[in-house]
Structure formats: C-alpha cells, structure tokens
Scaffold this active site. Structure first.
Site, short mmCIF file in Angstrom:
data_model
loop_
_atom_site.label_atom_id
_atom_site.label_comp_id
_atom_site.label_asym_id
_atom_site.label_seq_id
_atom_site.Cartn_x
_atom_site.Cartn_y
_atom_site.Cartn_z
CB SER A 74 1.09 -12.17 -7.56
OG SER A 74 1.59 -13.03 -6.70
CG ASP A 122 -0.28 -14.57 3.72
OD1 ASP A 122 -0.98 -15.03 2.69
OD2 ASP A 122 0.88 -15.31 3.33
NE ARG A 151 -6.17 -16.44 3.21
CZ ARG A 151 -5.67 -16.95 3.80
NH1 ARG A 151 -4.03 -16.43 3.32
NH2 ARG A 151 -4.89 -17.96 3.81
C1 S3P Z 1 3.90 -15.84 -1.89
C2 S3P Z 1 3.87 -14.72 -1.59
C3 S3P Z 1 1.72 -14.05 -1.27
C4 S3P Z 1 1.62 -14.83 0.35
C5 S3P Z 1 1.32 -16.49 0.16
C6 S3P Z 1 2.97 -16.75 -0.04
C7 S3P Z 1 5.32 -16.14 -1.51
O1 S3P Z 1 0.84 -14.54 -2.71
O2 S3P Z 1 0.04 -14.63 -0.29
O3 S3P Z 1 1.46 -17.00 1.14
O4 S3P Z 1 5.91 -16.93 -0.85
O5 S3P Z 1 5.22 -15.98 -2.69
P1 S3P Z 1 1.06 -13.61 -3.85
O6 S3P Z 1 1.95 -13.86 -4.40
O7 S3P Z 1 0.00 -14.30 -4.35
O8 S3P Z 1 0.39 -12.09 -3.17
#
Ligand code: S3P
Length: 657
Positions: free
Chosen positions: A159, A305, A336
């Site tokens: 993440s 996403d 999702r």
């Molecule tokens: C993001 C990271 C992703 C993504 C989110 C935006 C970011 O989430 O799904 O829309 O800007 O760091 P995760 O870190 O939970 O994977």
C-alpha cells in the site's frame, strides 16, 4: 441514477489532474517552509477533503480556478480537531502520518464507506514510531499528541498510502525511519520529497527518511492515468483512435496499460518529458483486437484502482482472463471483488475469486439495457457507465463521479440531462429506478438524483436547487411551496423543468392507474383520504370528471380547505371507492369501510395499509401507489424530454422485483 445510450464522443484533451500527486502536493505544500503553488488541480470531492482537513490544521489554502496556493501549517497550540476525510482513504491515511508527526490531538471521521475501511494498517506502523491512537465508535480513529521516533517498518500490505503515512511521519521523528516494501508501490511521495529537499534515500525496496526542511515549490499536475483509463478502455473497445495528452506515465501507475498492451491493444506513449521528477507524456490508442487479459501481481499493484475496469473490459472479450493477487480490492471504497462479480453476472458471464486471484470467463456476448448497482463507489460507477456505452445502453443506480473525476462525462463526450427529485426524505424513492426504465425505453441519456432537503430550507436556496436541474420532481413537504414560489397555475406542483411550466402529474397518475384497470370513475361517489399536495392534485383532476368526493382527514381544517376550494359535498354516502393519500396511521386504521366500496387506491406503496388489507380480504381491486408513481413519472419524463408518454407498467414491475 444515470442512463446511457451507446453514444459518446471522446474528448482527449480533458485536464484531470492526478489525484495521488495532488493529495501529496497539497500535504507537502502545507509542510514546506513557504508558499507553494499547485496548478491543474482537479477539485474532486477527495481533493476537497484533503484541502478541508489541511485548513482545519491551520494551513492557508487559496483556490483560484484550477490553481491552488498552499501555505505552511503554523506551529501553534492546536485545539482538539475533527478532520473529516469524506470518502477519501488517501486523505485519512496520509494525514494520519502528518498529524502523528505534528503531535496534534485530532479525531478522524469519514463517510459510511471510509468508516468501514481498514485503518489498522496505518495505526500499527505509526504506533511503532510512538504515535498514540485511540479507537472509538463512529470515527476512523483518534490521535493523541505524542513524540515520534524513527523505526524500521516492514510493509505488511502493498500500500502506497501506508508507505506514505510512514514517510510523512518520518519527517518529524527523532532519528531515521526505514520503510521496507514487499512490492514496489506508487512512489510519488518519495519523488516529490526528493525534489523539495527532504532527507530521503531509496535503495532497492528500502526507503530511508529523517527530519527535513522542505522547500516550497510550484508544480503542474499531469492528468491522472487512472481517470484517463476510462477513456482508453472505451477507445479500445470501440476501435476508436485517440491521443490523450499530458498524462502521468510513472511506471508504478501503468499496470492497466501494460495488461492491455500485452493483450494486443495498440497503446503507445509519445512526447515523453519529466515534470517534477515524474514521467509525463501522451497516450496514443490505435485500433486493435484484444486477446484475453492476463495481469501479474505487479500489474495489479501498479494499477490497483483499474482492476475493475480491466475486468469489465475482459467481459467484452471472449475467453478466460486472469488477474493475480487482487485480495486488496475487497478493502476499497466498496468490496470491488463483489462489484466485479455483480457486473459479470448482470452480463450473464462469470467472475470468480479464489481468495487470491480473479478469473473472468466470458463468451463475449453482452446484453444491453442492464441496470447496474455502483455500490456507491465512484470507480465502479464509471466502469458500469463505460460498459453501458460499449454495449449500446444501460443504467447505473448512482453516479458519484465527482469523488475522483468530475470531468468524467466531459471526457466521454456525454451530456446527461440532469433530472432529480427533491423532498424531505427521498433516499428510498423508487423514482430513480423508474426513470432508469423510462430513459432506457426512450433512449435518453440522463441522470436522476434524489436530494433530501431540510423542511426549513430558505426560498433562495430552494430556488437555487431547482435551477440546477433540467427537470425535477418535487415531493413532500415542498409541493405547495414550490407551486407558490414558481407562481404555478396549480396549487401543488410535482414537476418542474427548464423548458416547461410547473405542473402536477399526480392527478394524471391516479386517473391513468384507474384506466389501466378499466375503471371509469366519471360522476362516481368517492372518498378521498388525506388533504396534502397529492390528494389535492387528484381532487382537482377528479372534479373535472364529475366525481362527488368527501375528503376525510385527521386535521379537519385541512379537509375543509379542499371542500371550500373545490365546492365539494360535506358528506358522500355509499362511495364506490376509497382513494388514500396518507401513510398507515391510526387515522387510516380507524376509517370505516362501507359495503358500497368496489375498489381502493393506496398511494403509499412502501408501508403497510389497513385499507389495502381490508380490500384484499374482501376480494376487491387494490390499485397500488407504485402504479400511480409509474404513470405520474412517465408523464413528468415525457414533459422533460419532449417525448411521448410511455406505458410499460407490467414490465417495470417485473424489472424492479
Ligand atoms: C493511493 C494508493 C492506493 C490507491 C488509492 C490511492 C495513493 O491505495 O488505491 O486510490 O494515492 O497512495 P493503497 O495504498 O491502499 O493501495
């Protein structure tokens, strides 16, 4: 609700500033020593949440068009703050790191979806750095002021949000903070920190950061590859050639594009340049034929996403499609995986998840005219919108595009007629489904939103809401007020619109429902129960059919008003029908039920009704309010769209069951 036809006209120059980079630019701007300028900002709801929270922390933020100027969060004593992150996980998780670092007492709250999303993933590593979290009901978490120290954090989930939270906290911690990634996730935080002078180094999968003075900056945000992906998907599926300009081309964001290229899509990049440490360029889509899709774990990580969009596109291609390690999708704005299964099953195809990987099997033959649920998730709604266009028509129950991509319709070149319903409590209304059905039949691209308004809303605000729609239904308690405000020539209004006179279609709805049951009420004795807007609209219509009506209402003076206004008899004996416009209540329950009654009409189609029950017991015809809803709605829709009134009630009844 949004209804789509097969029409679109891609607008490839739409500027949709990258959401991930914008969140980070705003946050780092608020931490830099001076004033930063961010251009090409897309003011989506998620970005507005970050702006709102940073303002609560004391940062001076000015928004002028698409340019945002951000000042530094001042050092001062903070009162206990509440930070509302809305629907935005990035806002909540990144700011958890910042707030922990600043040593501020703050409660983080969010909407229904965000409140259900996992926060332990940031709580654990930040706690390891000395942050103090308190967990409470009805909020995401609370942070209590505490001093942070550096630590080595091993990623327990892939993440970028968690990584960024730790790196941002590391800017305030005593000593060095090391973050060790499993898979390389999007690296915007690292790139931006490097460009503004932070003490940060990246060595393979280890990122090290420590206390830093950040320089203010100016940045032009490139377009968001996650938003552009919807246009690219449509172009690929429909064989349209298109060049999307000025898009972020950071490799950690291109999983969607890689999967499509591997499956035969002719997608290339040109005009490549570097902007603020990020790769930016144009995306060129040429005609091609897709083979089944295959996504590795890294592709999924680099396009997390966009996996629902890939799965949606997979449905249009005959074959078996594989997506590796997609479990994280369960924890997004909605589950999702479930949303993908819903889309596949609506299309008579299969999507199956084994706890790790996702398989989509499709025969490539998709039905049109389906009504999808978006699960209130912006990206799922956009997938279903694109799919509906690809197959030539369909609808989506709710269209929260503004969460990430307010220019979505603009990019697809669709301009839905903006329709809706206002009332005090309209969230459960069946009208959106009804309008989806009618718009599908008529082939009209439109949206239909329900808006709850407080009873005591000012006239000016009410007029502003009305003015923002092309066509609007009005329900209780606003029918009479809107009629007066708009100087309608009828006392109660349920239909207003840009090119029509305010009117009521309620009376029409009742008469039409009776007609469909071959009931002729001309000159007949009737009882009307209730004296509100719908009852009055009906009385007004029935007077013209020569009906003799007695009005029964709990508040006698309200009944008397109708009696006087329409010169009704005070008493009608032996009515052939009872028409009720009140919900179940003690008054409705205590009504007599004369033997002369041949049928009843009950406007309330949701609740229980004593009248309905008694009539059913006696084997009498019951005309349901849903039927009236159908006919009044069909008339409103015909007025807004200047089309013929449609009558497909039996089919509608089947559709909504
Ligand atoms: C993001 C990271 C992703 C993504 C989110 C935006 C970011 O989430 O799904 O829309 O800007 O760091 P995760 O870190 O939970 O994977």
């Amino acid at each position: 609700m949004i209804n789509l036809t097969g029409q679109f006209n891609l607008n490839t120059n739409v500027v949709c500033g990258d959401k991930s980079i914008t969140h980070r630019a705003l946050i780092l701007g608020a931490l830099a020593a001076g004033t930063s300028v961010i251009r090409n900002v897309t003011l989506s709801a998620d970005i507005l949440s970050t702006i709102d929270c940073l303002r609560s922390l004391g940062a001076k933020i000015e928004v002028k068009g698409t340019t945002v100027t951000v000042g530094c969060i001042p050092q001062h004593e903070y009162p206990r703050l509440t930070l509302n992150c809305g629907n935005s996980g990035t806002t909540a998780r990144l700011l958890a790191g910042v707030v922990a670092g600043l040593g501020v007492n703050a409660k983080f709250v969010g909407d229904h979806s965000l409140t259900k999303r996992p926060m332990q993933r940031v709580i654990e590593p930040l706690t390891a750095m000395g942050a103090k979290f308190v967990l409470r009901k009805n909020c995401l978490f609370e942070l209590r002021a505490a001093k942070l120290h550096g630590a080595t954090i091993n990623a327990n989930v892939n993440s970028a949000q968690v990584k960024s939270a730790v790196l941002l906290a590391g800017l305030f911690a005593e000593g060095e903070t090391r973050y060790v990634e499993q898979l390389h996730t999007r690296n915007h935080t690292e790139l931006m920190l490097k460009s503004i002078g932070a003490n940060i180094s990246v060595d393979g999968n280890v990122i090290t950061v420590s206390k830093s003075v950040l320089s203010p900056f100016e940045v032009d945000i490139p377009s968001d590859p996650s938003s552009v992906a919807f246009g690219v998907a449509l172009a690929v599926a429909k064989g349209v050639e298109a060049t999307f300009t000025n898009v972020l081309l950071n490799d950690t964001r291109l999983g969607f594009y890689r999967v499509l290229q591997r499956s035969g899509a002719n997608i290339t990049y040109c005009n490549i340049r570097e902007v603020f440490g990020e790769r930016v360029g144009d995306i060129v889509v040429k005609k091609s034929v897709l083979k089944p899709l295959f996504a590795t774990e890294q592709d999924v990580c680099d396009g997390i996403d966009e996996v629902p969009l890939l799965a949606t596109l997979a449905l249009t291609v005959k074959g078996e499609h594989k997506f590796g390690s997609v479990a994280e999708l369960q924890y997004k704005e909605c589950n999702r995986i479930q949303a993908i299964e819903h889309i596949a099953s609506k299309c008579n195809q299969i999507a199956s998840f084994d706890g790790k990987d996702l398989t989509v099997i499709s025969n490539g033959v998709l039905p049109k005219g389906k009504h999808f649920s978006s699960f209130n998730d912006h990206r799922i709604a956009m997938c279903e919108t694109v799919l509906s266009i690809i197959v030539g028509g369909g609808s989506v129950d709710n269209a929260p595009f503004d969460i990430s991509f307010p220019q979505f319709c603009g990019m697809l070149g669709i301009a839905p007629l903006k329709l809706g319903l206002i009332g005090e409590s309209v969230s459960d209304s069946k009208s959106p489904e009804l309008m989806a059905h009618l718009a599908g039949k008529a082939g009209v691209c439109c949206s239909y939103d329900t808006i709850n308004l407080p009873k005591d809303i000012s006239d000016d605000e009410l007029l502003m809401v009305i003015g923002s729609f092309d066509g609007l239904n009005v329900t209780m308690p606003f029918k009479n007020r809107v009629a007066a405000l708009l100087h309608a020539d009828c006392p109660s209004v349920n239909t207003v619109g840009k090119n029509i006179l305010p009117t009521s279609t309620d009376g029409y709805g009742v008469i039409q429902s009776l007609r469909s049951h071959n009931i002729d009420i001309t000159n007949k004795p009737l009882w009307i129960v209730g004296a509100g807007g719908a009852a009055e609209a009906c009385v007004r219509e029935l007077v013209q059919h020569g009906c003799k009506m007695q009005v029964l209402n709990r508040t006698k003076s309200h009944a008397k008003r109708l009696v006087d206004k329409y010169s009704l008899p005070v008493e009608v004996t032996n009515p052939v029908a009872i028409l009720s416009f009140v919900p179940q209540c003690s008054f409705e329950q205590s009504l007599p039920f004369p033997d002369s009654v041949e049928f009843v009409f009950v406007a309330d189609y949701k609740g229980h009704s004593n009248l309905r029950e008694q009539a059913t017991k006696r084997g009498l015809t019951v005309i349901d309010g849903l039927e009236m809803l159908y006919h009044q709605g069909a008339k409103s829709f015909a007025l807004w769209t200047n089309t013929a009134v449609q009558n497909y009630y039996p089919q509608f009844l089947k559709e909504i069951k």
